[in-house]
Design an enzyme around this catalytic site. Sequence first.
Site, PDB file in Angstrom:
ATOM      1  N   LYS A 102       5.462   5.793  20.300  1.00 18.19           N
ATOM      2  CA  LYS A 102       5.672   4.403  19.860  1.00 18.19           C
ATOM      3  C   LYS A 102       6.496   4.422  18.591  1.00 18.19           C
ATOM      4  O   LYS A 102       6.495   5.427  17.871  1.00 18.19           O
ATOM      5  CB  LYS A 102       4.317   3.731  19.569  1.00 18.19           C
TER       6      LYS A 102
HETATM    7  N1  GLU Z   1       5.772  -1.679  24.962  1.00 17.23           N
HETATM    8  C1  GLU Z   1       5.247  -1.619  26.287  1.00 17.23           C
HETATM    9  C2  GLU Z   1       3.834  -1.071  26.275  1.00 17.23           C
HETATM   10  O1  GLU Z   1       3.151  -1.149  25.304  1.00 17.23           O
HETATM   11  C3  GLU Z   1       6.172  -0.902  27.252  1.00 17.23           C
HETATM   12  C4  GLU Z   1       6.474   0.536  26.950  1.00 17.23           C
HETATM   13  C5  GLU Z   1       7.559   1.151  27.817  1.00 17.23           C
HETATM   14  O2  GLU Z   1       8.028   0.504  28.744  1.00 17.23           O
HETATM   15  O3  GLU Z   1       7.907   2.286  27.508  1.00 17.23           O
HETATM   16  O4  GLU Z   1       3.327  -0.637  27.277  1.00 17.23           O
END
Ligand code: GLU
Length: 421
Positions: A102
């Site tokens: 993240k």
């Molecule tokens: N931000 C989204 C999540 O928390 C998507 C992450 C992604 O597609 O890599 O799952």
Amino acid sequence: MTFFENTLKLIERAAEIVKLDKNVLNVLSKPQRIVEVNFPVKLDNGSIEIFTGYRVQHSDAAGPFKGGIRYHQDVSMDEVKALASLMTMKCAVVELPLGGAKGGITFDPSKYSKNELERITRAFVIMIEPLIGPDKDVPAPDVNTDEHVMAWIADEFSKLHEESVKGVVTGKPVMYGGSKGRFDATSRGGTFILHEVLGDGGRKPQDTTVAIQGYGNVGGNIANLLAAEGFKVVAVSDSHGGLYCPHGLDALATMECKVKEGSVTECGGSQYQPSQGDSCREVSNEELLELDCDVLILAALENQITADNADKIKSKLILEMANGPITAEADEILAKKNITIIPDILANAGGVTVSYFEMVQNKQDYYWEADEIEEKLKKIMVNAWKKVKATSEKYSTSYRLAAFIVALERLKEILILRGTV
Ligand code: GLU
């Protein structure tokens, strides 16, 4: 307890139930790599501001690191660590060949111009460029980042590499390497799970009232999808507050109004909700959580239901579309009240699943049709739900701990196969 400590606590609870090998738990208890970057950006008025950003790569046991980038004033290293570890677990629950990561930048994007957002994004990409790549670490949208931000990231990275590297991010515009169905994939994935859960209880959409906290990409789209299926969406909210229409609000009109007026709190008038008379009223975000509705959907930020308000929750079913919206303490209180929680790492996994489809399509530079994507997404979500449900029955535990067990057992096998433990 911090968000990361909270997340670890939940993982440890699950590990305890299956007596997970201590080495596996130790490996997964710490992110593999954490990076903080500080970079100057020239603003429109000529002044220079220093921004702080993060990328946390929690685990690449199952494949390249994967996870979104968040723009928010509350972004911190602790938050990003928690969100990265949830990504590892999420990808494992839906059996994607991906790890967890993240990122984020600590600032309020609503206070900056579009040009400034572009410069901030490009400057951040230059800072994290050595860490990311289509087979290394693939960012995606998260809170306050969208397809446009993803296009800037792909463009900047491609420039730095002097070749087209669209696959460095997912969630791009369809015209520039994005996947059909990605924009509402998180919400659609959630509706598939909700259908399975309600199907088990024999409840029909038209008899089901839904309150939704959060009206961004996930909250807004799930409101539209559920209303189109006949669910009674009685309340929605955004960061300014909420709107409650006991007879069920008009989701599309509310969406249009939000774009025009800036907040759902402005959308209760008869021009937007003609069939409601004057029954709509404004509610606070706290009140929305405590409404007496059948399904409560959490689609905002983490730590929304805590030990302070858990006792006041009336809904019997909670769908966690946000990451980490319920603290570990609140989770126990809600369990005692017999409230069923469909956990984040299962409920919101549709987004990363279609991100994975986007990665596959980018590798081939050949693009699939929307119905193909929807069908593939449904299969993955329903299979994951069945596995989590069976695990919850096997160990007589909550869906949350069952989802963590499913993830941990898969990660354990991979770590053994790779010779890590
Ligand atoms: N931000 C989204 C999540 O928390 C998507 C992450 C992604 O597609 O890599 O799952």
